[in-house]
Write a protein that holds these residues in place. Sequence first.
Motif, PDB file in Angstrom:
ATOM      1  N   LYS A   1       0.849  -1.190   0.000  1.00  0.00           N
ATOM      2  CA  LYS A   1       0.000   0.000   0.000  1.00  0.00           C
ATOM      3  C   LYS A   1       0.887   1.242   0.000  1.00  0.00           C
ATOM      4  N   PRO A   2       0.370   2.375  -0.449  1.00  0.00           N
ATOM      5  CA  PRO A   2       1.179   3.607  -0.415  1.00  0.00           C
ATOM      6  C   PRO A   2       1.691   3.930   0.985  1.00  0.00           C
ATOM      7  N   GLU A   3       0.928   3.591   2.005  1.00  0.00           N
ATOM      8  CA  GLU A   3       1.366   3.877   3.373  1.00  0.00           C
ATOM      9  C   GLU A   3       2.516   2.990   3.847  1.00  0.00           C
ATOM     10  N   ASP A   4       2.887   2.000   3.040  1.00  0.00           N
ATOM     11  CA  ASP A   4       4.068   1.196   3.352  1.00  0.00           C
ATOM     12  C   ASP A   4       5.357   1.874   2.888  1.00  0.00           C
ATOM     13  N   THR A   5       5.230   2.989   2.181  1.00  0.00           N
ATOM     14  CA  THR A   5       6.402   3.723   1.719  1.00  0.00           C
ATOM     15  C   THR A   5       7.246   4.170   2.900  1.00  0.00           C
ATOM     16  N   ALA A   6       8.513   3.791   2.884  1.00  0.00           N
ATOM     17  CA  ALA A   6       9.404   4.091   4.007  1.00  0.00           C
ATOM     18  C   ALA A   6      10.803   3.600   3.676  1.00  0.00           C
ATOM     19  N   ILE A   7      11.749   4.002   4.505  1.00  0.00           N
ATOM     20  CA  ILE A   7      13.061   3.367   4.523  1.00  0.00           C
ATOM     21  C   ILE A   7      12.950   2.189   5.485  1.00  0.00           C
TER      22      ILE A   7
ATOM     23  N   THR B   1      17.013   0.550   3.306  1.00  0.00           N
ATOM     24  CA  THR B   1      16.706   0.459   1.879  1.00  0.00           C
ATOM     25  C   THR B   1      15.338   1.091   1.648  1.00  0.00           C
ATOM     26  N   GLN B   2      15.243   1.903   0.603  1.00  0.00           N
ATOM     27  CA  GLN B   2      14.015   2.663   0.339  1.00  0.00           C
ATOM     28  C   GLN B   2      12.990   1.789  -0.367  1.00  0.00           C
ATOM     29  N   VAL B   3      11.771   1.819   0.138  1.00  0.00           N
ATOM     30  CA  VAL B   3      10.632   1.185  -0.517  1.00  0.00           C
ATOM     31  C   VAL B   3       9.606   2.268  -0.808  1.00  0.00           C
ATOM     32  N   THR B   4       9.230   2.398  -2.063  1.00  0.00           N
ATOM     33  CA  THR B   4       8.243   3.388  -2.474  1.00  0.00           C
ATOM     34  C   THR B   4       7.101   2.677  -3.175  1.00  0.00           C
TER      35      THR B   4
END
Length: 121
Positions: A86-92, A115-118
């Motif tokens: 989901k977009p809210e999982d975007t994070a390092i 590690t970046q996840v977008t």
Amino acid sequence: QVQLAESGGGLVQPGGSLRLSCAASGRTFNSYVMAWFRQGPGKERGFVASIDRGFNSVYTDAVKGRFTISRDNARTLVYLQMNSLKPEDTAIYYCAAASVGTFRADNYAYWGQGTQVTVAS
């Protein structure tokens, strides 16, 4: 002492999947509780999942049923399989190691660089 290095992050569309890996150095890997934390934009670093020496895993409610943590003691690797992103999982996303695992980041003595996840369409 343990050194950790994450890999596998990237850009993925909502509903997609990614698998993060954490490579650990050190001959005492088996004795550590391994965890994943994440820090989204403007947010504090928060617990995602952990796995102990007995392969027991714990997850934060936001990822239960979507994420799976696993470890390979022979190869000193930890994984985070992330599905239905989901977009809210975007994070390092950070890999961490502790002698006694909790939900608290300050309990973990060893950290990777992240590690970046977008997640975006």
